[in-house]
Scaffold this active site. Structure first.
Site, PDB file in Angstrom:
ATOM      1  N   HIS A 119      48.927  40.968  37.777  1.00 58.07           N
ATOM      2  CA  HIS A 119      47.490  41.184  37.941  1.00 58.07           C
ATOM      3  C   HIS A 119      46.630  40.406  36.933  1.00 58.07           C
ATOM      4  O   HIS A 119      45.862  39.516  37.282  1.00 58.07           O
ATOM      5  CB  HIS A 119      47.175  42.680  37.784  1.00 58.07           C
ATOM      6  CG  HIS A 119      48.040  43.581  38.601  1.00 58.07           C
ATOM      7  ND1 HIS A 119      47.874  43.749  39.953  1.00 58.07           N
ATOM      8  CD2 HIS A 119      49.090  44.388  38.257  1.00 58.07           C
ATOM      9  CE1 HIS A 119      48.765  44.616  40.414  1.00 58.07           C
ATOM     10  NE2 HIS A 119      49.512  45.018  39.400  1.00 58.07           N
TER      11      HIS A 119
HETATM   12  C1  BDR Z   1      46.089  47.123  36.555  1.00 53.93           C
HETATM   13  O1  BDR Z   1      46.588  48.355  36.055  1.00 53.93           O
HETATM   14  C2  BDR Z   1      47.338  48.142  34.897  1.00 53.93           C
HETATM   15  O2  BDR Z   1      48.451  48.969  34.905  1.00 53.93           O
HETATM   16  C3  BDR Z   1      47.674  46.672  34.862  1.00 53.93           C
HETATM   17  O3  BDR Z   1      47.796  46.216  33.528  1.00 53.93           O
HETATM   18  C4  BDR Z   1      46.500  46.054  35.569  1.00 53.93           C
HETATM   19  O4  BDR Z   1      45.435  45.812  34.671  1.00 53.93           O
HETATM   20  C5  BDR Z   1      46.606  46.935  37.958  1.00 53.93           C
HETATM   21  O5  BDR Z   1      46.186  47.981  38.784  1.00 53.93           O
END
Ligand code: BDR
Ligand code: CA
Length: 314
Positions: A244
């Site tokens: 992400h």
């Molecule tokens: C987001 O949630 C976190 O767990 C990850 O680092 C990312 O920023 C994805 O949904």
């Protein structure tokens, strides 16, 4: 570093946050990291601040300033994600007590002072976690809003809907009131939702190319990604999990890898069923004012080539 874009990374590392920090620190021609502010999210803030410092150590950048921020959402108890990131938040490589110091100043003070002292319109905020620090700074010092160049953030979802609940993406779900403040602020926003990050998969060959660099940073990142993807592979049944947060930094460096459109985005803060949902008017059916550039398309191979090349420099 003339010409490099000044950013503050607001983060809750998190293996994918670590990838984002490494990408930024490996790109000094384009990116000038003024500071890293930690927020509670994937794990409590004491750990996210420590993890940010560990990542700076892995990157051989003990000079980067790391600040601890808010320890809980604005109006709700903290929800964490150890089931995804492990008990430390950064499971994978062997962890240690970092040399990169924790700055004594609170992250909110750092954000406000930096925006007041830097040239107006020159600083970009890059939130990779819940929006608590950003919204708290905006609430405490509304004069900083027009001084922010842009907020480029990872969070939300529309077509892919939720990952922490059926309706909500984790970062927005953790602090929906903070997200609402940010999306109503009038500051230019670029939103990188799950709709995009679910196309950026840590396929084995891609992680192996990072591992093959053989440096301390690359080895640590490959070990983090090996750990991180196990949960999502089981969940989504894909070869590799979605990566992400580094898309935020990659977008700043290579915007041509990305595509999207201007939309209205509203945050659900009332309903128990859909709390934290990002209601994106992708099809432009409401006439509500555009408040974000919502990215949906990505050249994933181009992204991984960039990430690998920049991690190689650390
Ligand atoms: C987001 O949630 C976190 O767990 C990850 O680092 C990312 O920023 C994805 O949904
Ligand atoms: Ca994150």
């Amino acid at each position: 570093m003339a010409g490099a874009r000044k950013i503050i990374i607001d983060t809750d590392p998190g293996q994918d946050d670590a990838a984002a920090i490494m990408l930024a620190l490996g790109s000094p021609e384009e990116i000038d990291v003024l500071g890293i502010t930690a927020v509670a999210g994937n794990v409590p803030v004491a750990l996210t601040a420590k993890n940010a410092r560990i990542v700076c150590d892995f990157a051989n950048r003990q000079d980067v300033r790391v600040f601890a921020g808010c320890d809980r959402p604005m109006k709700r108890p903290l929800v964490t994600a150890e089931h995804v990131h492990g008990a430390t938040g950064l499971d994978g490589p062997a962890l240690f007590e970092p040399e990169t110091p924790l700055q004594p100043e609170h992250a909110i003070d750092f954000i406000i002072e930096t925006l007041r002292s830097e040239e107006p319109g020159s600083v970009t905020l890059c939130p990779l976690g819940a929006l608590t620090n950003i919204a708290t700074a905006l609430t405490r010092a509304p004069d900083i809003a027009p001084r922010i160049r842009e907020i480029v953030m990872m969070g939300g979802a529309y077509f892919e809907v939720g990952n922490i609940t059926p309706a909500a993406e984790f970062n927005i779900y953790v602090d929906p009131e903070a997200a609402e403040i940010v999306f109503k602020s009038g500051i230019p926003i670029v939103m990188i939702p799950l709709d995009l990050t679910h196309k950026v998969l840590t396929l084995k060959a891609r992680v192996d190319r990072i591992r093959a660099l053989g440096t301390r940073a690359a080895t640590a990142l490959a070990e983090m990604l090996d750990f991180f993807e196990r949960f999502d592979i089981a969940k989504y049944g894909s070869d590799g999990g979605p990566l992400h947060d580094p898309n935020v930094i990659a977008y700043l460096i290579r915007p041509e890898l990305y595509g999207g459109r201007m939309c209205n985005v509203e945050i659900e803060t009332g309903s128990e069923l859909t709390l934290g949902m990002t209601v994106v008017d992708w099809w432009q059916v409401t006439g509500r004012k555009h408040n974000a550039l919502v990215l949906r398309d990505v050249d994933a191979d181009g992204f991984f080539a960039l990430l690998t090349g920049r991690v190689a420099r650390l």
